[in-house]
Design an enzyme around this catalytic site. Structure first.
Site, PDB file in Angstrom:
ATOM      1  N   SER A 266      19.812  49.428 -45.270  1.00 48.99           N
ATOM      2  CA  SER A 266      18.880  49.961 -46.505  1.00 48.99           C
ATOM      3  C   SER A 266      17.631  49.035 -46.923  1.00 48.99           C
ATOM      4  O   SER A 266      17.024  49.435 -47.779  1.00 48.99           O
ATOM      5  CB  SER A 266      20.043  49.826 -47.667  1.00 48.99           C
ATOM      6  OG  SER A 266      20.943  50.884 -47.430  1.00 48.99           O
TER       7      SER A 266
ATOM      8  N   LYS B  63      14.616  50.950 -47.386  1.00 47.68           N
ATOM      9  CA  LYS B  63      14.396  51.933 -48.468  1.00 47.68           C
ATOM     10  C   LYS B  63      13.145  51.497 -49.284  1.00 47.68           C
ATOM     11  O   LYS B  63      12.623  52.200 -49.755  1.00 47.68           O
ATOM     12  CB  LYS B  63      15.519  52.011 -49.362  1.00 47.68           C
ATOM     13  CG  LYS B  63      16.706  52.835 -48.994  1.00 47.68           C
ATOM     14  CD  LYS B  63      17.684  52.712 -49.956  1.00 47.68           C
ATOM     15  CE  LYS B  63      18.964  53.406 -49.585  1.00 47.68           C
ATOM     16  NZ  LYS B  63      19.856  53.380 -48.266  1.00 47.68           N
TER      17      LYS B  63
ATOM     18  N   TYR C  37      23.904  54.847 -56.868  1.00 42.79           N
ATOM     19  CA  TYR C  37      23.195  54.381 -55.337  1.00 42.79           C
ATOM     20  C   TYR C  37      23.841  55.587 -54.411  1.00 42.79           C
ATOM     21  O   TYR C  37      24.939  55.689 -54.114  1.00 42.79           O
ATOM     22  CB  TYR C  37      23.623  53.033 -54.840  1.00 42.79           C
ATOM     23  CG  TYR C  37      22.893  52.531 -53.749  1.00 42.79           C
ATOM     24  CD1 TYR C  37      21.643  52.390 -53.803  1.00 42.79           C
ATOM     25  CD2 TYR C  37      23.622  52.312 -52.532  1.00 42.79           C
ATOM     26  CE1 TYR C  37      20.962  51.950 -52.585  1.00 42.79           C
ATOM     27  CE2 TYR C  37      22.905  51.749 -51.491  1.00 42.79           C
ATOM     28  CZ  TYR C  37      21.625  51.565 -51.367  1.00 42.79           C
ATOM     29  OH  TYR C  37      20.853  51.108 -50.413  1.00 42.79           O
TER      30      TYR C  37
END
Length: 417
Positions: free
Chosen positions: A92, A95, A197
Site C-alpha cells: 500500500s 498509494k 481504509y
C-alpha cells in the site's frame, strides 16, 4: 492557486502554508549526524534479538540523506545479508504514488477533486450503500446519498472498505458470491460521512489511466519514477532486481518467524493504484524528499508547492480515522499506530494532529505497506524516514517496535524533537 482547486482548498492551502511557515521559523536546520549516535545500535538490537530478520532504514532532510543502515539477512537461514539496495514488496505504499499522479492531473485540469468521479469513470456511477442485513442474512442495499468524488477517494471517505478490516464487507462478499445478481462491491457508508481504509486508491488508479490515456505503470514511469530517478520501483522486476529481493517471513503464534519462498512473479496485465509494487528504501526516500521539499528535488518538480501543502492538510474534519480492527489476524493485527493521538487524513497520507512524544511533531504524514514497510514525513522538523521489513501479519508488534526505535533514535541524533 488555480481555478482547478476549490474555495475549500484555498482555505486549506492558506492554513497549511501558514502552519508550515510557523514551523520553519522554529525548526533548526538538520546537520550531519554526530559521532556516536545510537541509530545503528537501536536497530541492530532488534535484529540481534531475533525480533525481526532484516531491516533497511533511511532518513533524510529535503536535500540530503542523513542516515542509512541495513541489518540482518534477506531470508532467515540464508547467507545473503540485507543491503541498502534490497528490493521489497511495499504493497500500500504505492498509494502515495497514485495520489501524486492524480494530483498532477488535477493541476493540469484533467481531474477535479470535487466533481463526481463517475464523470471520468462510469463504473463509479450510482453506488450502492450496504445498509445492513435482513433476518435471513440477505444484504440490504440503497442508493448512496452523494456521488463519490476524487477527494473522497484520496481521503478514504468514499465508503469503500477493505474486507481485511471490515466484518460487514466479509459478510457481504460471501453473499455476493452466492447471489451473482448483487453488485461486486458496495459502499459501507455514504461518501463524506465516515472514514474507512479500503480500495479507494484502486479506483484512483483507474481515474489516472482514463484521464491520462496511459496505463498506470506507464504513467508512473513517465511522470514520477523516471523524472525522480526511481529505477528500482515498479510493478515488475528484472532478474538482477529479483536477486536483491527480501523474502517474506510469517510470524507464528509462538512468535517464531517462518521464511517463505519468493513469490511467483509474472508481469501483470492490469495495474492497481492500491498495491502490487516493488521498491527500495533509497528509491522511496527520493519521493519523500521531493514532498518534504514542497514537490521538487534536484531541479525536478513533480507537484506544485500549493498542491503538496494540500496533501498535508486534514481533509476529513473530526471524523475518526486510523484505527482498524482485523478480520484475519494471520494477515493483519489490529491497527492503532498512535493510541490516544488525534488523527486526520490528507490527500494521500495519515496525519497525526498531535505530536508524538520524543518523535515526530504534529502535522507529520505517514502510511505503510502490508508487509511492514513504513514511512513518515515531518515538515516541522524537516525530516523524512522510511523503514522496510518483510513480515506478516501487518502491524506486527516487533516490527513496530523496531520502527519506533529507529524513529526515536533519528530524533535524538538530529535533536529535532
Amino acid at each position: 492557486m488555480t481555478g482547478r482547486f476549490s474555495r475549500r482548498d484555498l482555505v486549506s492551502y492558506t492554513a497549511a502554508m501558514a502552519a508550515a511557515s510557523a514551523s520553519r521559523a522554529v525548526a533548526a536546520p538538520l546537520r550531519a549526524l554526530p559521532e556516536g549516535h545510537d541509530i545503528d545500535a537501536a536497530i541492530r538490537a532488534k535484529v540481534d534479538a531475533g525480533e525481526v530478520p532484516g531491516v533497511v532504514a533511511m532518513a533524510a532532510s529535503g536535500r540530503a540523506t542523513i542516515y542509512e543502515g541495513a541489518f540482518g539477512v534477506r531470508a532467515r537461514g540464508a547467507a545473503a545479508k540485507m543491503s541498502v539496495d534490497t528490493v521489497f514488496r511495499i504493497a500500500s505504499m504505492i498509494k502515495l504514488l497514485t495520489s501524486v499522479a492524480a494530483l498532477q492531473l488535477v493541476e493540469q485540469g484533467k481531474l477535479r477533486l470535487d466533481e463526481p468521479a463517475a464523470n471520468i469513470d462510469p463504473a463509479l456511477a450510482a453506488p450502492q450503500v450496504l445498509a445492513g442485513f435482513d433476518p435471513q442474512g440477505a444484504p440490504q442495499l440503497r442508493p448512496a446519498r452523494k456521488p463519490i468524488t476524487l477527494r473522497n477517494l484520496l481521503s478514504h471517505t468514499s465508503g469503500f472498505s477493505y474486507p481485511l478490516w471490515d466484518a460487514d464487507v466479509v459478510r457481504y462478499s460471501r453473499a455476493a458470491r452466492a447471489n451473482k445478481s448483487l453488485p461486486r462491491s458496495v459502499l459501507t457508508f455514504d461518501p463524506d460521512s465516515r472514514w474507512a481504509y479500503g480500495g479507494s486508491l484502486d479506483r484512483v488508479g483507474r481515474l489516472v489511466e482514463i484521464a491520462s490515456g496511459q496505463t498506470l505503470d506507464r504513467y508512473f514511469a513517465d511522470h514520477i519514477l523516471g523524472p525522480l530517478g526511481m529505477s528500482d520501483t515498479g510493478f515488475t522486476i528484472t532478474d538482477k532486481q529479483r536477486a536483491r529481493e527480501a523474502h517474506l517471513h510469517v510470524r507464528e503464534r509462538d512468535g517464531t518467524l517462518v521464511t517463505q519462498p519468493l513469490e511467483h512473479h509474472t508481469a501483470p496485465r492490469t495495474f492497481s493504484g492500491g498495491g502490487g509494487i516493488y521498491s527500495t528504501a533509497p528509491d522511496y526516500l527520493i519521493l519523500l524528499q521531493a514532498l518534504l521539499n514542497s514537490g521538487s528535488i534536484g531541479g525536478t518538480s513533480i507537484l506544485r508547492p500549493e498542491t503538496v501543502a494540500l496533501m498535508a492538510a486534514n481533509q476529513i474534519g473530526n471524523l475518526d480515522a486510523g484505527v482498524m480492527r482485523t478480520t484475519n489476524p494471520a494477515i493483519s493485527n489490529d491497527v492503532d499506530f498512535f493510541p490516544g493521538t488525534r488523527l486526520g487524513w490528507g490527500l494521500g497520507h495519515m496525519i497525526n494532529l498531535d505530536p508524538v512524544r520524543n518523535a515526530r511533531k504534529a502535522g507529520s504524514l505517514t502510511w505503510a505497506g502490508l508487509y511492514n514497510t513504513y514511512y513518515w514525513i515531518d515538515p516541522s522538523s524537516g525530516v523524512a524516514g522510511v523503514i522496510m521489513m518483510q513480515i506478516l501479519p501487518f502491524a506486527d508488534t516487533r516490527a513496530l517496535a523496531t520502527y519506533r526505535a529507529f524513529e526515536g533514535a533519528i530524533y535524538r541524533a538530529t535533536k529535532a524533537v
